[in-house]
Design an enzyme around this catalytic site. Sequence first.
Site, PDB file in Angstrom:
ATOM      1  N   GLU A   1      -6.209  -2.364   2.500  1.00  0.00           N
ATOM      2  CA  GLU A   1      -5.039  -2.406   2.779  1.00  0.00           C
ATOM      3  C   GLU A   1      -4.055  -1.193   3.153  1.00  0.00           C
ATOM      4  O   GLU A   1      -4.745  -0.057   2.613  1.00  0.00           O
ATOM      5  CB  GLU A   1      -4.083  -3.022   1.530  1.00  0.00           C
ATOM      6  CG  GLU A   1      -2.519  -3.206   1.516  1.00  0.00           C
ATOM      7  CD  GLU A   1      -2.057  -4.102   0.754  1.00  0.00           C
ATOM      8  OE1 GLU A   1      -2.493  -5.153   0.252  1.00  0.00           O
ATOM      9  OE2 GLU A   1      -0.984  -3.491  -0.065  1.00  0.00           O
TER      10      GLU A   1
ATOM     11  N   ARG B   1       8.139  -7.453   4.927  1.00  0.00           N
ATOM     12  CA  ARG B   1       7.214  -6.965   5.659  1.00  0.00           C
ATOM     13  C   ARG B   1       7.084  -5.324   5.786  1.00  0.00           C
ATOM     14  O   ARG B   1       6.289  -4.533   5.775  1.00  0.00           O
ATOM     15  CB  ARG B   1       6.426  -7.653   6.722  1.00  0.00           C
ATOM     16  CG  ARG B   1       6.017  -8.903   6.615  1.00  0.00           C
ATOM     17  CD  ARG B   1       4.616  -9.162   5.944  1.00  0.00           C
ATOM     18  NE  ARG B   1       4.241 -10.469   5.454  1.00  0.00           N
ATOM     19  CZ  ARG B   1       3.450 -10.918   4.561  1.00  0.00           C
ATOM     20  NH1 ARG B   1       2.575  -9.735   4.016  1.00  0.00           N
ATOM     21  NH2 ARG B   1       3.211 -12.106   4.570  1.00  0.00           N
TER      22      ARG B   1
ATOM     23  N   TYR C   1       5.460 -18.167   0.737  1.00  0.00           N
ATOM     24  CA  TYR C   1       3.986 -18.572   0.410  1.00  0.00           C
ATOM     25  C   TYR C   1       3.784 -19.720  -0.190  1.00  0.00           C
ATOM     26  O   TYR C   1       4.827 -20.076  -1.149  1.00  0.00           O
ATOM     27  CB  TYR C   1       3.320 -17.295  -0.096  1.00  0.00           C
ATOM     28  CG  TYR C   1       2.486 -16.170   0.495  1.00  0.00           C
ATOM     29  CD1 TYR C   1       2.881 -16.255   1.973  1.00  0.00           C
ATOM     30  CD2 TYR C   1       2.148 -15.200  -0.150  1.00  0.00           C
ATOM     31  CE1 TYR C   1       2.359 -15.053   2.558  1.00  0.00           C
ATOM     32  CE2 TYR C   1       1.572 -14.218   0.613  1.00  0.00           C
ATOM     33  CZ  TYR C   1       1.706 -13.955   1.835  1.00  0.00           C
ATOM     34  OH  TYR C   1       1.130 -12.794   2.464  1.00  0.00           O
TER      35      TYR C   1
ATOM     36  N   ARG D   1       8.138  -9.800 -12.428  1.00  0.00           N
ATOM     37  CA  ARG D   1       9.030  -9.187 -11.583  1.00  0.00           C
ATOM     38  C   ARG D   1      10.132  -9.968 -11.230  1.00  0.00           C
ATOM     39  O   ARG D   1      11.184  -9.419 -11.161  1.00  0.00           O
ATOM     40  CB  ARG D   1       8.113  -8.780 -10.120  1.00  0.00           C
ATOM     41  CG  ARG D   1       8.948  -8.508  -8.993  1.00  0.00           C
ATOM     42  CD  ARG D   1       8.153  -7.638  -7.889  1.00  0.00           C
ATOM     43  NE  ARG D   1       7.172  -8.597  -7.149  1.00  0.00           N
ATOM     44  CZ  ARG D   1       6.413  -8.374  -6.457  1.00  0.00           C
ATOM     45  NH1 ARG D   1       6.375  -7.180  -5.586  1.00  0.00           N
ATOM     46  NH2 ARG D   1       5.378  -9.351  -5.861  1.00  0.00           N
TER      47      ARG D   1
ATOM     48  N   TYR E   1      -2.207 -10.422 -11.186  1.00  0.00           N
ATOM     49  CA  TYR E   1      -1.209 -10.058 -10.208  1.00  0.00           C
ATOM     50  C   TYR E   1      -0.205 -11.400 -10.228  1.00  0.00           C
ATOM     51  O   TYR E   1       1.050 -11.294 -10.016  1.00  0.00           O
ATOM     52  CB  TYR E   1      -1.913 -10.211  -8.765  1.00  0.00           C
ATOM     53  CG  TYR E   1      -0.912 -10.127  -7.547  1.00  0.00           C
ATOM     54  CD1 TYR E   1      -0.104  -9.019  -7.596  1.00  0.00           C
ATOM     55  CD2 TYR E   1      -0.875 -10.986  -6.617  1.00  0.00           C
ATOM     56  CE1 TYR E   1       0.759  -8.930  -6.403  1.00  0.00           C
ATOM     57  CE2 TYR E   1       0.079 -11.041  -5.593  1.00  0.00           C
ATOM     58  CZ  TYR E   1       0.783  -9.879  -5.666  1.00  0.00           C
ATOM     59  OH  TYR E   1       1.731  -9.729  -4.408  1.00  0.00           O
TER      60      TYR E   1
END
Length: 328
Positions: free
Chosen positions: A321, A221, A208, A156, A149
């Site tokens: 999730e 979000r 983060y 990305r 990830y």
Amino acid sequence: MVQGCENVRPALRRAPRVSYRWVDPETVLQEAGTLGVFGFGTGAVRSEDPRWLGVDLESFDAPTPLEIWQVDGSVTHGRAGDVQWSRGDGWLFAAITLDEATHGGPRDTAVTAYAQLCDFVASRRECHVQRIWNYLGDINQGDGDVERYKQFCEGRADGMGRFFADGFPAATAIGHHAPAMRLQVYLLACDEPGERVENPRQVSAWQYPRQYGRIAPTFARAMTLPGQDVLAISGTAAVVGHASAHQDDLLAQLDETLVNLESLLVSAGMPAGFDTQSPLKVYVRHPTDAPLVHDFLQRRLPGVPVLALHGDICRSELLVEIDGWRYA
């Protein structure tokens, strides 16, 4: 603003209508206004139409419904390199599926996928990306910065370059269990910008701290879609601040996730709660947890359409999730 991407005069249009239906894909592809059709798992009936995407996530529901996006007006579609696309009424669906065997692992595959998608979208009138989905194999494999990830997040970011310099769209990233190590990325874009929404209970993902990788995840979000009070909700889990909560406690994680969803609705100025017109997806790490998740959501969200999928959450300690839509 993305180079070449200009705001157009606001139009009175409806956001795409998202529904789950048990229907043959060829039937719904013939319906007026069909922008995208999604099947899930190995049992999904296939189609060569560019509006069709077979998603590498197995469903816990049998039979499994299709997810359908529909807009007002006519829809055109086609392919450009590895990108499949459709457009209509100011909205754009675009998707890319790449095999890591020919693109060099999660990081390099993500670079290629995002570079192609961003180049394609930048050339279109519908160049304001609202929402992105990312599905990759073995998302939690590897330790530290070599976790798949985290490698995907680095690729990305490199692939998108400065495309999202004005802010990131809503997004989901989930791990699949298909035999082929494929990366699937698809998106919804519009010819007008949406409005990004953050959750006051959570640190914004792109802020983060270093412990979550060399490159922080790049998503909002949620996103309020242009033209209407429709909220596109990112993958939401039991994260408070930036920390995962309730390790190994499925029901507590589900409860915390619903608290986060309600907090997002408040931030977006949306009515509280979800209803029969607000479809959700729930991603469940362990198949043995699926019945408990189903019963919990039936009790807490009665009447809400929920599609349950087998998927690994981007943090190994998270068991569930939820993402989806809230129509005002």
